[in-house]
Structures are given as C-alpha cells and as structure tokens.
Design an enzyme around this catalytic site. Structure first.
Site, PDB file in Angstrom:
ATOM      1  N   HIS A   1       0.834  -1.212   0.000  1.00  0.00           N
ATOM      2  CA  HIS A   1       0.000   0.000   0.000  1.00  0.00           C
ATOM      3  C   HIS A   1       0.865   1.257   0.000  1.00  0.00           C
ATOM      4  O   HIS A   1       0.628   2.188  -0.779  1.00  0.00           O
ATOM      5  CB  HIS A   1      -0.920   0.006   1.218  1.00  0.00           C
ATOM      6  CG  HIS A   1      -1.682   1.293   1.383  1.00  0.00           C
ATOM      7  ND1 HIS A   1      -2.881   1.531   0.753  1.00  0.00           N
ATOM      8  CD2 HIS A   1      -1.395   2.419   2.098  1.00  0.00           C
ATOM      9  CE1 HIS A   1      -3.303   2.749   1.066  1.00  0.00           C
ATOM     10  NE2 HIS A   1      -2.423   3.301   1.889  1.00  0.00           N
ATOM     11  N   GLU A   2       1.866   1.287   0.864  1.00  0.00           N
ATOM     12  CA  GLU A   2       2.732   2.470   0.923  1.00  0.00           C
ATOM     13  C   GLU A   2       3.511   2.640  -0.377  1.00  0.00           C
ATOM     14  O   GLU A   2       3.746   3.766  -0.820  1.00  0.00           O
ATOM     15  CB  GLU A   2       3.679   2.373   2.123  1.00  0.00           C
ATOM     16  CG  GLU A   2       2.982   2.336   3.472  1.00  0.00           C
ATOM     17  CD  GLU A   2       1.978   3.466   3.671  1.00  0.00           C
ATOM     18  OE1 GLU A   2       2.176   4.559   3.081  1.00  0.00           O
ATOM     19  OE2 GLU A   2       0.996   3.264   4.398  1.00  0.00           O
ATOM     20  N   HIS A  44       1.656   4.529  -2.979  1.00  0.00           N
ATOM     21  CA  HIS A  44       1.815   5.983  -2.960  1.00  0.00           C
ATOM     22  C   HIS A  44       3.067   6.404  -3.727  1.00  0.00           C
ATOM     23  O   HIS A  44       3.073   7.438  -4.406  1.00  0.00           O
ATOM     24  CB  HIS A  44       1.909   6.486  -1.517  1.00  0.00           C
ATOM     25  CG  HIS A  44       0.626   6.381  -0.760  1.00  0.00           C
ATOM     26  ND1 HIS A  44      -0.565   6.877  -1.244  1.00  0.00           N
ATOM     27  CD2 HIS A  44       0.337   5.833   0.459  1.00  0.00           C
ATOM     28  CE1 HIS A  44      -1.531   6.654  -0.358  1.00  0.00           C
ATOM     29  NE2 HIS A  44      -1.002   6.011   0.678  1.00  0.00           N
ATOM     30  N   HIS A  58       3.257   8.886  -6.907  1.00  0.00           N
ATOM     31  CA  HIS A  58       4.186  10.010  -6.993  1.00  0.00           C
ATOM     32  C   HIS A  58       4.964   9.959  -8.306  1.00  0.00           C
ATOM     33  O   HIS A  58       5.119  10.979  -8.997  1.00  0.00           O
ATOM     34  CB  HIS A  58       5.147   9.972  -5.804  1.00  0.00           C
ATOM     35  CG  HIS A  58       5.997  11.196  -5.678  1.00  0.00           C
ATOM     36  ND1 HIS A  58       7.159  11.240  -4.932  1.00  0.00           N
ATOM     37  CD2 HIS A  58       5.878  12.449  -6.218  1.00  0.00           C
ATOM     38  CE1 HIS A  58       7.699  12.438  -4.996  1.00  0.00           C
ATOM     39  NE2 HIS A  58       6.943  13.189  -5.778  1.00  0.00           N
TER      40      HIS A  58
END
Length: 221
Positions: free
Chosen positions: A96-97, A100, A104
């Site tokens: 999940h991280e 991100h 980006h």
C-alpha cells in the site's frame, strides 16, 4: 443538543468501531505467514523495482501502524512490526505504501493536490474558530478565518480518499499480479486494506460534520 453535534458524536462512535476492527484485523493477519517468506521490506523493494522505481528507499520507522510514504524524502517508511515481518498484514501494508510511491512517480493528480494542501492544513486550528466564536461580535473576521481553515482540512480529508483507495488498488493489483499473495492470503490482504481505507472515509465524514457544526454558529448568530 443540536443535530450537528449529534452527527459528530455518531461519526465518532463509528470511527471508534472501525479503528477497533482495523486493529483486530491487522493483529489477526499479522500472525498469518505466507510461504514466500518475504518481509515487508522485501515486498516493498520488489514492488518499487517492478514499477521501475529505484530512487525510493525503504526504511524502518518506530511505532505501530505508523507506515507512510514521504514524497519529500522519497522514502517508504515501514513500522517495526511491518518492516521485518513476513506476514500477510505486513505485505499488504508495505505494498500500500509503495502504491503511494507509484502515484508520486506517475504524478497522480489527487496526490499532487493533497501534497499542495499540506502546508495549509498544518496551520489549521479549531482554536481559531473557538476564539472567533467568543469574539464574533467584536472581531467576526477571526471566526471566518477559522472556518476557512476547517474547510481546508475537510477538503484535505476528501482528497485523501481517492489517494488511499487508489494506493490500495495498486497494491492489490501488484500483490496478485506478481503472485506474491494468492487465494485466501490475497483475500486477507484485501480485507485488511479495506478496513484501513474505511478509517479515511470516517475521517472525511468527521471533517465535513465539524465544518457543518461550526457553520451552524454563523447561521444561528
């Protein structure tokens, strides 16, 4: 007791229930190990590299469920219970991280908007609103400054929703597409991420309810 205040209380209760369920689900799946034996760090690095991202570091950060991606330093920060764990929960959080980080890299619009709102939200404070209420007759502008701050916080919470849901979708797409997790384990990871996403939904509803509550003061004045 007005309807706006009752709404805030109701959302607060729902938020408590959702947070408790999230903790329970992550605790449960933190004990489910998957055959691959990859740690959270391994999962994160593989997902980053599979997406052509080599300038993002995976680091350990203190605390529990303190995992986050920092676009300023280009680091995926995994909590101690995720970084070295080879559980289903750790894999879900790590992916999940990294979702991100992929956002980006691909300049995902909602993430860019949320990042732009961070400086504004960091200065937002309900104390300004409270001071404005007390001085509404003598200094009404202060009240509306506070309202603007709370509106910015509400907008931030709303923009956060597609950012978080999309990161989870990217995580599950990679976890299943790379065969890192399969079958029941993939379903468990998806359940964990779903409960995590619901906490952001409750936060957005709470922010909106808070804005409505304070706007009620202006309506009754």
């Amino acid at each position: 007791m007005n309807a706006e205040f009752l709404l805030i209380i109701a959302i607060g209760i729902v938020g408590f229930i959702v947070q408790a369920k999230l903790q329970s689900v992550f605790k449960k799946y933190s004990k489910v190990m998957f055959p691959g034996g990859l740690t959270g760090r391994d999962v994160a690095e593989r997902m980053l590299h599979d997406n052509g991202i080599y300038d993002v570091k995976v680091v350990s950060t203190p605390g529990h469920l303190t995992d986050h991606y920092n676009p300023a330093t280009k680091t995926v920060n995994l909590s101690e219970s995720v970084y070295a764990s080879n559980s289903v929960a750790a894999a879900a959080v790590a992916a999940h991280e990294c979702g991100h980080a992929v956002q980006h890299a691909k300049e995902y619009a909602p993430l860019k908007l949320r990042s732009a709102l961070v400086p504004v939200v960091s200065f937002s404070s309900q104390w300004v609103v409270i001071a404005g209420i007390l001085m509404m007759k003598t200094f009404p502008a202060l009240f509306w400054v506070g309202i603007a701050m709370i509106a910015a916080s509400a907008l931030f919470s709303i923009v956060t929703l597609p950012v978080e849901y999309n990161a989870s979708a990217r995580a599950m797409q990679w976890l299943t597409g790379s065969y890192t997790l399969r079958g029941e384990q993939a379903a468990q990871a998806e359940e964990a991420l779903s409960w995590a996403a619901r906490t952001y939904l409750v936060a957005a509803l709470s922010a909106i309810a808070t804005l409505i509550y304070y706007l009620g003061f202006a309506r009754r004045d």
